[in-house]
Motif scaffolding. Structure first.
Motif, PDB file in Angstrom:
ATOM      1  N   ASN A   1       0.833  -1.208   0.000  1.00  0.00           N
ATOM      2  CA  ASN A   1       0.000   0.000   0.000  1.00  0.00           C
ATOM      3  C   ASN A   1       0.868   1.260   0.000  1.00  0.00           C
ATOM      4  OD1 ASN A   1      -2.449   1.395  -0.062  1.00  0.00           O
ATOM      5  ND2 ASN A   1      -2.525   1.583   2.176  1.00  0.00           N
ATOM      6  N   ILE A   2       1.854   1.271  -0.901  1.00  0.00           N
ATOM      7  CA  ILE A   2       2.741   2.432  -1.021  1.00  0.00           C
ATOM      8  C   ILE A   2       2.620   3.033  -2.416  1.00  0.00           C
ATOM      9  CG2 ILE A   2       4.404   1.689   0.727  1.00  0.00           C
ATOM     10  CD1 ILE A   2       6.193   0.712  -1.557  1.00  0.00           C
ATOM     11  N   TYR A   3       2.829   4.351  -2.458  1.00  0.00           N
ATOM     12  CA  TYR A   3       2.726   5.083  -3.721  1.00  0.00           C
ATOM     13  C   TYR A   3       3.851   6.119  -3.761  1.00  0.00           C
ATOM     14  CZ  TYR A   3      -1.837   2.925  -3.262  1.00  0.00           C
ATOM     15  OH  TYR A   3      -2.835   2.004  -3.081  1.00  0.00           O
ATOM     16  N   LYS A   4       4.007   6.728  -4.902  1.00  0.00           N
ATOM     17  CA  LYS A   4       5.072   7.717  -5.053  1.00  0.00           C
ATOM     18  C   LYS A   4       4.893   8.832  -4.020  1.00  0.00           C
ATOM     19  CE  LYS A   4       6.330   8.866  -9.213  1.00  0.00           C
ATOM     20  NZ  LYS A   4       6.356   9.526 -10.550  1.00  0.00           N
ATOM     21  N   ASN A   5       5.952   9.050  -3.239  1.00  0.00           N
ATOM     22  CA  ASN A   5       5.911  10.077  -2.201  1.00  0.00           C
ATOM     23  C   ASN A   5       7.325  10.618  -2.014  1.00  0.00           C
ATOM     24  OD1 ASN A   5       5.134  11.726  -0.110  1.00  0.00           O
ATOM     25  ND2 ASN A   5       4.919  10.096   1.393  1.00  0.00           N
ATOM     26  N   HIS A   6       7.783  11.355  -3.013  1.00  0.00           N
ATOM     27  CA  HIS A   6       9.163  11.831  -3.043  1.00  0.00           C
ATOM     28  C   HIS A   6       9.516  12.681  -1.822  1.00  0.00           C
ATOM     29  CE1 HIS A   6       9.519  11.454  -7.731  1.00  0.00           C
ATOM     30  NE2 HIS A   6       9.479  10.297  -7.100  1.00  0.00           N
ATOM     31  N   ILE A   7      10.641  12.339  -1.204  1.00  0.00           N
ATOM     32  CA  ILE A   7      11.168  13.171  -0.128  1.00  0.00           C
ATOM     33  C   ILE A   7      11.984  14.289  -0.773  1.00  0.00           C
ATOM     34  CG2 ILE A   7      12.640  13.231   1.917  1.00  0.00           C
ATOM     35  CD1 ILE A   7      12.053  10.211   2.250  1.00  0.00           C
ATOM     36  N   PRO A   8      11.602  15.554  -0.582  1.00  0.00           N
ATOM     37  CA  PRO A   8      12.294  16.654  -1.270  1.00  0.00           C
ATOM     38  C   PRO A   8      13.779  16.717  -0.926  1.00  0.00           C
ATOM     39  CG  PRO A   8      10.251  17.415  -0.239  1.00  0.00           C
ATOM     40  CD  PRO A   8      10.506  16.025   0.273  1.00  0.00           C
ATOM     41  N   LEU A   9      14.558  17.253  -1.842  1.00  0.00           N
ATOM     42  CA  LEU A   9      16.003  17.373  -1.677  1.00  0.00           C
ATOM     43  C   LEU A   9      16.366  18.080  -0.375  1.00  0.00           C
ATOM     44  CD1 LEU A   9      18.899  17.130  -2.780  1.00  0.00           C
ATOM     45  CD2 LEU A   9      18.504  19.241  -4.051  1.00  0.00           C
ATOM     46  N   LYS A  10      15.653  19.155  -0.052  1.00  0.00           N
ATOM     47  CA  LYS A  10      16.000  19.952   1.134  1.00  0.00           C
ATOM     48  C   LYS A  10      15.786  19.173   2.436  1.00  0.00           C
ATOM     49  CE  LYS A  10      11.434  22.176   1.328  1.00  0.00           C
ATOM     50  NZ  LYS A  10      10.705  23.470   1.268  1.00  0.00           N
ATOM     51  N   GLU A  11      14.986  18.092   2.362  1.00  0.00           N
ATOM     52  CA  GLU A  11      14.735  17.286   3.561  1.00  0.00           C
ATOM     53  C   GLU A  11      15.669  16.079   3.670  1.00  0.00           C
ATOM     54  OE1 GLU A  11      10.647  16.176   4.000  1.00  0.00           O
ATOM     55  OE2 GLU A  11       9.901  18.181   3.466  1.00  0.00           O
ATOM     56  N   ARG A  12      16.395  15.788   2.584  1.00  0.00           N
ATOM     57  CA  ARG A  12      17.265  14.606   2.605  1.00  0.00           C
ATOM     58  C   ARG A  12      18.630  14.948   3.184  1.00  0.00           C
ATOM     59  NH1 ARG A  12      15.439  14.046  -2.756  1.00  0.00           N
ATOM     60  NH2 ARG A  12      17.570  14.011  -3.587  1.00  0.00           N
ATOM     61  N   ASN A  13      19.258  13.925   3.760  1.00  0.00           N
ATOM     62  CA  ASN A  13      20.572  14.093   4.394  1.00  0.00           C
ATOM     63  C   ASN A  13      21.652  13.946   3.329  1.00  0.00           C
ATOM     64  OD1 ASN A  13      22.916  13.991   5.867  1.00  0.00           O
ATOM     65  ND2 ASN A  13      22.209  12.431   7.309  1.00  0.00           N
ATOM     66  N   LYS A  14      22.260  15.055   2.966  1.00  0.00           N
ATOM     67  CA  LYS A  14      23.251  15.049   1.883  1.00  0.00           C
ATOM     68  C   LYS A  14      24.489  14.249   2.252  1.00  0.00           C
ATOM     69  CE  LYS A  14      25.150  18.077  -1.657  1.00  0.00           C
ATOM     70  NZ  LYS A  14      25.220  19.453  -2.199  1.00  0.00           N
ATOM     71  N   ASP A  15      24.690  13.989   3.527  1.00  0.00           N
ATOM     72  CA  ASP A  15      25.885  13.271   3.988  1.00  0.00           C
ATOM     73  C   ASP A  15      25.659  11.761   4.116  1.00  0.00           C
ATOM     74  OD1 ASP A  15      27.264  15.696   4.215  1.00  0.00           O
ATOM     75  OD2 ASP A  15      26.476  16.013   6.238  1.00  0.00           O
ATOM     76  N   LEU A  16      24.465  11.302   3.754  1.00  0.00           N
ATOM     77  CA  LEU A  16      24.133   9.882   3.951  1.00  0.00           C
ATOM     78  C   LEU A  16      23.715   9.229   2.636  1.00  0.00           C
ATOM     79  CD1 LEU A  16      23.496   7.444   5.837  1.00  0.00           C
ATOM     80  CD2 LEU A  16      21.183   8.389   6.075  1.00  0.00           C
ATOM     81  N   VAL A  17      24.294   8.052   2.373  1.00  0.00           N
ATOM     82  CA  VAL A  17      23.940   7.265   1.189  1.00  0.00           C
ATOM     83  C   VAL A  17      23.667   5.828   1.628  1.00  0.00           C
ATOM     84  CG1 VAL A  17      24.797   6.275  -0.981  1.00  0.00           C
ATOM     85  CG2 VAL A  17      25.252   8.674  -0.449  1.00  0.00           C
TER      86      VAL A  17
END
Length: 495
Positions: A128-144
């Protein structure tokens, strides 16, 4: 029906390598398959038995039609679970990997894409999941996150690729890296009989690990599901960790269902472990290594790079009873049983008139059977089995040759790193790793090129230098990742 079930169980117990002793079975399978297909009555596992019979018939002449028929049965099924479809999907992936004629068949390719898309949609619906993009400004740029389809030992190509990317992302891009082994390669959940069935290796003890260390002191957070995959609770756990930690992006080594599901939330980059072909994936981006491919908007062309397990031995030829006065040619790989045939060796056997000796290393169950047909092969080849230190073994040899196959990219790269020239047909991973300088078009050209290496010292020296130069490209993962990340960040598909 009882007779058919007994016959099915009988076929299951005939090893693939012994099929040549039972040529009459193909006619019997076709007869029983016809009965099943013409019987309007449906009974439990009818589809599974039909698919099993088609999987057996594939080995009659390695024709594409049984594979197409399997795909059509699966796609038409009204009762088959997506778990079982996923099981069959990976059995077919194994066939495609070992058989270039099947993998290049357009109808097979289209049906495989259709099947995988259906499987992926079914898992999305169950979750029961659908496209729900986490915006760039909310993502941790130091984590992959790095999600890999399989994680084993340092002798294992995808494991080395995973750790190589993790180390480089940490050292040169200041990223914290979390490694997740999706462990969904050749799944067995809801599996059914399939002739010459393959199941992916998994180290159960890794499920107890929370970290994985490498030689230079780096320790990466690590997760491996405790339950056989695909498991819906384990998938939810991984997806929830993506939503919670919000990584900058996910790097997918190999193609995994979990990575495709995670692409609904953060950008995912699929780097296939078979760089000669387009990844069968719905990741946001696909990294491809074949310059002949027509690129789409989501594809990034990049050299597939390698990290080699460190050499720890220095051998002498006498350690393996190898002839001191022969020109040694290495052929290595984990699937030589399927990849090295008598017909292939017969095509190039003229090289033995020029003081050549072939050294096989890896898994080669049919070696004794092949050399028993030909005294020339028996006297001029050696099989070493699996070797823990392939760089040290390769160092003893003069030349690498690649049998007709799709894989083998790591083994040819290892040879080039030792300054050993190579000869490969111009398709598959080896051709991508080697580059044009080491490719030929036919087995006849391969034979002639091997002889040239043996007889032309100046040419050999020139190509040895080119091998070392090529290796510099093949081991520059920092440059490759820099190109990939820059291309992703500048893409219209990046969010």
């Amino acid at each position: 029906m009882e007779e058919i079930l007994k016959f099915t169980n009988y076929l299951i117990n005939i090893p693939h390598k012994e099929l040549t002793k039972h040529p009459h079975l193909y006619a019997e399978v076709k007869e029983k398959l016809s009965i099943l297909e013409n019987d309007a009555e449906f009974f439990p596992d009818k589809e599974a038995i039909i698919i099993f019979f088609y999987s057996f018939l594939y080995y009659e002449n390695k024709d594409h039609l049984p594979v197409i028929n399997i795909l059509k049965v699966i796609l038409k099924s009204k009762i088959m679970s997506h778990y079982r479809k996923f099981f069959y999907f990976y059995q077919l992936i194994n066939i495609l990997f070992l058989d270039v004629n099947i993998s290049n068949n357009k109808e097979v390719s289209n049906l495989m894409k259709e099947l995988y898309a259906e499987i992926l949609d079914s898992f999305k619906a169950e979750l029961n999941i659908y496209k729900n993009h986490i915006p760039l400004k909310e993502r941790n740029k130091d984590l992959v996150f790095i999600i890999t389809s399989q994680f084993l030992t340092l002798e294992h190509g995808p494991t080395k690729t995973t750790l190589d990317r993790a180390v480089n992302l940490c050292k040169y891009f200041d990223k914290q890296v979390i490694i997740i082994n999706a462990a969904d390669l050749s799944p067995i959940v809801d599996g059914k009989p399939f002739y010459n069935l393959k199941s992916g290796n998994i180290f159960d003890e890794y499920s107890e690990k929370s970290g994985f260390s490498v030689e230079d002191g780096l320790v990466f957070q690590f997760y491996q599901p405790k339950k056989p995959m695909p498991n819906i609770d384990e998938i939810k756990k991984i997806i929830n960790s993506v939503i919670q930690y919000k990584p900058y992006f996910i790097l997918n080594i190999g193609e995994t269902l979990i990575s495709d599901l995670c692409s609904l939330f953060v950008p995912t980059i699929a780097q296939t472990t078979v760089p000669s072909r387009v990844p069968l994936t719905f990741n946001t981006f696909s990294v491809v290594g074949n310059p002949k491919l027509k690129l789409t908007e989501n594809m990034i062309l990049s050299i597939f790079t390698f990290w080699y397990k460190p050499q720890t031995h220095t051998y002498k030829k006498s350690d393996f009873s190898l002839p001191e006065d022969k020109f040694l040619i290495i052929v290595s790989g984990g699937r030589l049983t399927e990849e090295v045939t008598y017909d292939f060796l017969y095509e190039i056997r003229e090289i033995f008139n020029y003081n050549a000796h072939i050294v096989f290393a890896g898994a080669f169950d049919t070696y004794e059977q092949i050399i028993s047909k030909d005294n020339v092969l028996k006297e001029n080849t050696t099989f070493l089995g699996f070797q823990d230190d392939m760089l040290a073994v390769t160092e003893l040899c003069d030349l690498y040759i690649n049998p007709p196959r799709i894989g083998g990219g790591t083994s040819i790269a290892e040879a080039l790193s030792k300054g050993k020239p190579a000869v490969t047909l111009n398709f598959g991973d080896c051709s991508i790793s080697a580059g044009e300088d080491f490719c030929v078009e036919t087995l006849s050209e391969m034979k002639d090129m091997i002889i040239k290496y043996i007889t032309d010292t100046k040419f050999y020296t020139e190509m040895s230098k080119k091998a070392l130069k090529r290796n510099e490209l093949l081991t520059d993962t920092k440059k490759s990742l820099e190109h990939i990340i820059t291309s992703v960040e500048n893409s219209k598909l990046w969010w």
